[in-house]
Design a protein around this motif. Structure first.
Motif, PDB file in Angstrom:
ATOM      1  N   LYS A  74       0.835  -1.207   0.000  1.00  0.00           N
ATOM      2  CA  LYS A  74       0.000   0.000   0.000  1.00  0.00           C
ATOM      3  C   LYS A  74       0.870   1.257   0.000  1.00  0.00           C
ATOM      4  CE  LYS A  74      -3.837  -2.332   0.682  1.00  0.00           C
ATOM      5  NZ  LYS A  74      -3.980  -3.227  -0.407  1.00  0.00           N
ATOM      6  N   ARG A  75       0.240   2.394  -0.292  1.00  0.00           N
ATOM      7  CA  ARG A  75       0.926   3.686  -0.339  1.00  0.00           C
ATOM      8  C   ARG A  75       1.578   4.029   0.996  1.00  0.00           C
ATOM      9  NH1 ARG A  75      -0.171   9.255   0.638  1.00  0.00           N
ATOM     10  NH2 ARG A  75       0.853  10.567  -0.914  1.00  0.00           N
ATOM     11  N   ASP A  76       1.014   3.582   2.095  1.00  0.00           N
ATOM     12  CA  ASP A  76       1.529   3.929   3.413  1.00  0.00           C
ATOM     13  C   ASP A  76       2.463   2.877   4.001  1.00  0.00           C
ATOM     14  OD1 ASP A  76       0.340   6.452   3.526  1.00  0.00           O
ATOM     15  OD2 ASP A  76      -1.545   5.631   4.234  1.00  0.00           O
ATOM     16  N   ASP A  77       2.946   1.944   3.193  1.00  0.00           N
ATOM     17  CA  ASP A  77       3.935   0.969   3.654  1.00  0.00           C
ATOM     18  C   ASP A  77       5.318   1.615   3.723  1.00  0.00           C
ATOM     19  OD1 ASP A  77       2.033  -1.018   3.812  1.00  0.00           O
ATOM     20  OD2 ASP A  77       2.597  -1.972   1.918  1.00  0.00           O
ATOM     21  N   ARG A  80       8.091   2.390   0.274  1.00  0.00           N
ATOM     22  CA  ARG A  80       7.277   2.115  -0.911  1.00  0.00           C
ATOM     23  C   ARG A  80       7.984   2.522  -2.208  1.00  0.00           C
ATOM     24  NH1 ARG A  80       3.591   6.523  -2.760  1.00  0.00           N
ATOM     25  NH2 ARG A  80       4.291   8.414  -1.730  1.00  0.00           N
ATOM     26  N   SER A  91       5.317  13.186  -2.817  1.00  0.00           N
ATOM     27  CA  SER A  91       4.170  13.993  -2.392  1.00  0.00           C
ATOM     28  C   SER A  91       3.584  14.670  -3.620  1.00  0.00           C
ATOM     29  CB  SER A  91       4.610  15.075  -1.396  1.00  0.00           C
ATOM     30  OG  SER A  91       5.182  14.504  -0.255  1.00  0.00           O
ATOM     31  N   SER A 101       2.421  10.784   2.688  1.00  0.00           N
ATOM     32  CA  SER A 101       2.222   9.378   3.033  1.00  0.00           C
ATOM     33  C   SER A 101       2.792   9.078   4.414  1.00  0.00           C
ATOM     34  CB  SER A 101       2.914   8.501   1.981  1.00  0.00           C
ATOM     35  OG  SER A 101       3.227   7.232   2.498  1.00  0.00           O
ATOM     36  N   SER A 102       1.987   8.443   5.254  1.00  0.00           N
ATOM     37  CA  SER A 102       2.480   8.073   6.585  1.00  0.00           C
ATOM     38  C   SER A 102       3.616   7.058   6.475  1.00  0.00           C
ATOM     39  CB  SER A 102       1.346   7.531   7.451  1.00  0.00           C
ATOM     40  OG  SER A 102       0.800   6.358   6.886  1.00  0.00           O
ATOM     41  N   GLY A 103       3.589   6.234   5.433  1.00  0.00           N
ATOM     42  CA  GLY A 103       4.679   5.279   5.211  1.00  0.00           C
ATOM     43  C   GLY A 103       5.989   5.975   4.885  1.00  0.00           C
ATOM     44  N   ASP A 104       5.905   7.031   4.066  1.00  0.00           N
ATOM     45  CA  ASP A 104       7.121   7.793   3.749  1.00  0.00           C
ATOM     46  C   ASP A 104       7.664   8.473   4.998  1.00  0.00           C
ATOM     47  OD1 ASP A 104       6.893   7.040   1.090  1.00  0.00           O
ATOM     48  OD2 ASP A 104       6.225   9.016   0.389  1.00  0.00           O
ATOM     49  N   GLU A 106       7.212   7.519   8.147  1.00  0.00           N
ATOM     50  CA  GLU A 106       7.751   6.507   9.048  1.00  0.00           C
ATOM     51  C   GLU A 106       9.077   5.953   8.525  1.00  0.00           C
ATOM     52  OE1 GLU A 106       8.466   4.542  12.328  1.00  0.00           O
ATOM     53  OE2 GLU A 106       6.880   6.014  12.088  1.00  0.00           O
TER      54      GLU A 106
END
Length: 128
Positions: A74-77, A80, A91, A101-104, A106
């Motif tokens: 997913k986008r928030d992994d 990614r 972004s 993205s919360s994944g980016d 994190e």
């Protein structure tokens, strides 16, 4: 536009004295990049940072997070963008910072912790 910002290039140009004096030899280096496009020539930016670290005799810290490259990803992994050298983020050009993205984010936090941890370990006195 396919590389680091002019502000960073100005900073890099101003490191000439440190380079001549080898002041940053064996220091820990790390960096990250973000652009509006999925590719956005992010690798070029990271390679610029990596080369600067190498010119100074620094120790570059890699990302050490496997890419999220499965159909179920997913986008928030984490990671990614699939980078190994350093965090890369994307972004949308018309998005606010809060929409990142919360994944980016994190991935960036985890990388920052890795850089700090390596710097701490290298700063510890050698144990016999």
């Amino acid at each position: 536009m396919g590389g680091p910002s002019w502000q960073f290039k100005k900073f890099a140009d101003e490191t000439l004295r440190a380079w001549f004096e080898l002041r940053w030899k064996d220091k820990v280096f790390g960096g990250f990049t973000n652009s509006a496009s999925i590719n956005g020539d992010k690798l070029n930016t990271i390679q610029y940072f990596l080369l600067l670290a190498g010119q100074h005799g620094g120790l570059w810290v890699s990302l050490a997070i496997k890419p999220a490259n499965f159909k179920a990803s997913k986008r928030d992994d984490l990671n990614r963008m699939g980078s190994y050298i350093a965090p890369m983020a994307q972004s949308d050009a018309d998005a606010s910072p809060e929409e990142m993205s919360s994944g980016d984010l994190e991935t960036g936090r985890a990388y920052g912790a890795r850089v700090a941890g390596i710097a701490r370990r290298l700063a510890e006195p050698a144990r016999a």
